[in-house]
Design an enzyme around this catalytic site. Structure first.
Site, PDB file in Angstrom:
ATOM      1  N   LYS A 163       1.009   4.071  -2.873  1.00 42.21           N
ATOM      2  CA  LYS A 163       0.657   5.486  -2.412  1.00 42.21           C
ATOM      3  C   LYS A 163       1.795   6.690  -2.752  1.00 42.21           C
ATOM      4  O   LYS A 163       1.395   7.720  -3.095  1.00 42.21           O
ATOM      5  CB  LYS A 163       0.124   5.475  -1.127  1.00 42.21           C
ATOM      6  CG  LYS A 163      -1.252   4.699  -0.910  1.00 42.21           C
ATOM      7  CD  LYS A 163      -2.394   5.376  -1.726  1.00 42.21           C
ATOM      8  CE  LYS A 163      -3.574   4.673  -1.377  1.00 42.21           C
ATOM      9  NZ  LYS A 163      -4.761   5.410  -2.054  1.00 42.21           N
ATOM     10  N   TYR A 194       0.838  -1.310   0.008  1.00 42.15           N
ATOM     11  CA  TYR A 194       0.104   0.128  -0.160  1.00 42.15           C
ATOM     12  C   TYR A 194       0.883   1.509   0.055  1.00 42.15           C
ATOM     13  O   TYR A 194       0.460   2.161  -0.817  1.00 42.15           O
ATOM     14  CB  TYR A 194      -0.649   0.002   1.198  1.00 42.15           C
ATOM     15  CG  TYR A 194      -1.840   1.095   1.181  1.00 42.15           C
ATOM     16  CD1 TYR A 194      -3.044   1.013   0.508  1.00 42.15           C
ATOM     17  CD2 TYR A 194      -1.872   2.408   2.315  1.00 42.15           C
ATOM     18  CE1 TYR A 194      -3.939   1.918   0.650  1.00 42.15           C
ATOM     19  CE2 TYR A 194      -2.819   3.074   2.442  1.00 42.15           C
ATOM     20  CZ  TYR A 194      -3.845   3.097   1.613  1.00 42.15           C
ATOM     21  OH  TYR A 194      -4.938   4.070   1.802  1.00 42.15           O
TER      22      TYR A 194
END
Length: 299
Positions: free
Chosen positions: A168, A164
Site C-alpha cells: 500500500k 499489505y
C-alpha cells in the site's frame, strides 16, 4: 453543480463487492459505462465466483451500461485483454479505479515469504499492470483518471500487516511518479486510503461500527478523485463520511560540518534535524536535493 460521467468508460477492479461494487454502481448512476472486474476469489485470493456478473446485472436493472470481466490483475496479459475488450465495445477507457486486493495477515516473524510476495503482487503489481494496460490509451486520447487504493496501514503501519503495508505504501509512491509523467497528457493520478466495513475488514471492525463505516460513505471521495475536475497527487483518507488529506513532508534539516559531520554530530543535532518548523510538501523527488542546495548556499 452535478458531477457526471456520461461520456466516460470506467474500469473498477475488485468490483464484485464492498468498495469496488459501490464505486461501480455510483459511476453507473452518474452515466458512466462500467467494466466490473473481479476474479471472484475469497479475501485471501483463492477461489472464484460470479461476483462481477451480479454487479453488472444490478447496474443494468437500474438502466445503466456495464460489462463483467474476470481477469486477474496480477496477470498483465489479462489486464491488457480487459482494456482491449472495453475499447472494442465502447471506444475508449477514461477512468481506472484500482481497488482489487487480498489479505494474508500474520506477524512478520510467522509470515511465509510466499504470502508476502502474493499480497504485494496483487496490490502493487496488479495496480501497476492495470494502469499500464490503460496508459497508452489515456495518452492517445489526452485524458485519463487513475485512482490507487492505499491504506492507513501503508501510510502509518499496523501490527501483523507487513506485506499489505509494504504494497500500500508502494502504491502511494507509484501515484506520485505517474501523476508527474501523466500531467502533460491530462492524466490525473490520486490515492485513496479508505476505512470501510467490508468483507476484508469484517472480523476487524467492532460490530457496532461496521454499518457506520459502510462503503457508500467512501464512494463520494473516490468518484471526485476520478472526475473531470479532479486534483492530482492527492492522498485522501475516507471513512464514515469523514474525508482527510495525508502528506509526505520534508523538514529543512540541519547542515553538519567539521567535527559535527559524524555519527555523534547527528545524535547531538537530532532535534534540529527532525524539527517540523518550515517543513514542506515536495511535489517531486527533485525538491530534496534543491533544498539541500539552498542550505549549502546559506551555510
Amino acid at each position: 453543480m452535478s458531477i457526471r460521467f456520461d461520456d466516460k468508460v470506467a474500469i473498477v477492479t475488485g468490483a464484485g463487492g464492498g468498495l469496488g461494487r459501490e464505486y461501480a454502481l455510483e459511476l453507473a448512476r452518474r452515466g458512466a459505462r462500467v467494466v466490473v472486474n473481479d476474479l471472484g476469489g475469497s479475501r485471501d485470493g483463492t477461489g472464484h465466483s460470479d461476483a462481477a456478473l451480479k454487479v453488472v446485472k444490478e447496474i443494468e436493472a437500474a438502466g445503466g451500461q456495464a460489462m463483467s470481466n474476470g481477469g486477474n490483475v496480477a496477470e498483465y496479459d489479462q489486464m491488457a485483454d480487459m482494456v482491449a475488450r472495453a475499447k472494442e465495445k465502447w471506444g475508449g477507457v477514461h477512468i481506472l479505479i484500482n481497488n482489487a486486493g487480498v489479505l494474508r495477515d500474520k506477524t512478520f516473524a510467522k509470515m511465509d515469504p510466499a504470502d508476502f510476495e502474493f499480497v504485494v503482487r496483487v496490490h502493487l503489481l496488479g495496480s501497476a499492470f492495470a494502469t499500464k494496460a490503460c496508459w497508452e490509451t489515456f495518452r492517445e486520447q489526452n485524458y485519463g483518471r487513475v485512482l490507487m487504493t492505499a491504506s492507513s496501514t501503508g501510510l502509518f503501519g499496523n501490527f501483523g500487516q507487513a506485506n499489505y503495508g509494504a504494497a500500500k505504501m508502494g502504491l502511494a509512491g507509484l501515484t506520485k511518479t505517474l501523476q508527474i509523467e501523466g500531467a502533460k497528457n491530462n492524466i490525473r493520478v490520486n490515492t485513496i486510503a479508505p476505512t470501510a466495513g467490508t468483507r476484508m475488514t469484517q472480523d476487524i471492525f467492532p460490530e457496532a461500527l461496521f454499518d457506520a463505516f459502510s462503503p457508500e460513505k467512501v464512494a463520494p471521495g473516490a468518484l471526485y478523485l476520478v472526475s473531470e475536475d479532479a486534483p492530482s497527487n492527492v492522498i485522501l483518507g475516507a471513512g464514515a463520511g469523514v474525508f482527510q488529506a495525508s502528506y509526505v513532508t520534508l523538514t529543512p534539516g540541519k547542515l553538519l560540518k567539521g567535527d559535527d559531520l559524524s555519527v555523534e554530530g547527528v545524535a547531538a543535532h537530532w532535534d534540529a534535524i527532525v524539527s517540523r518548523e518550515g517543513e514542506i510538501v515536495p511535489q517531486s523527488g527533485g525538491e530534496q536535493p534543491m533544498m539541500i542546495g539552498r542550505i549549502l548556499q546559506q551555510g
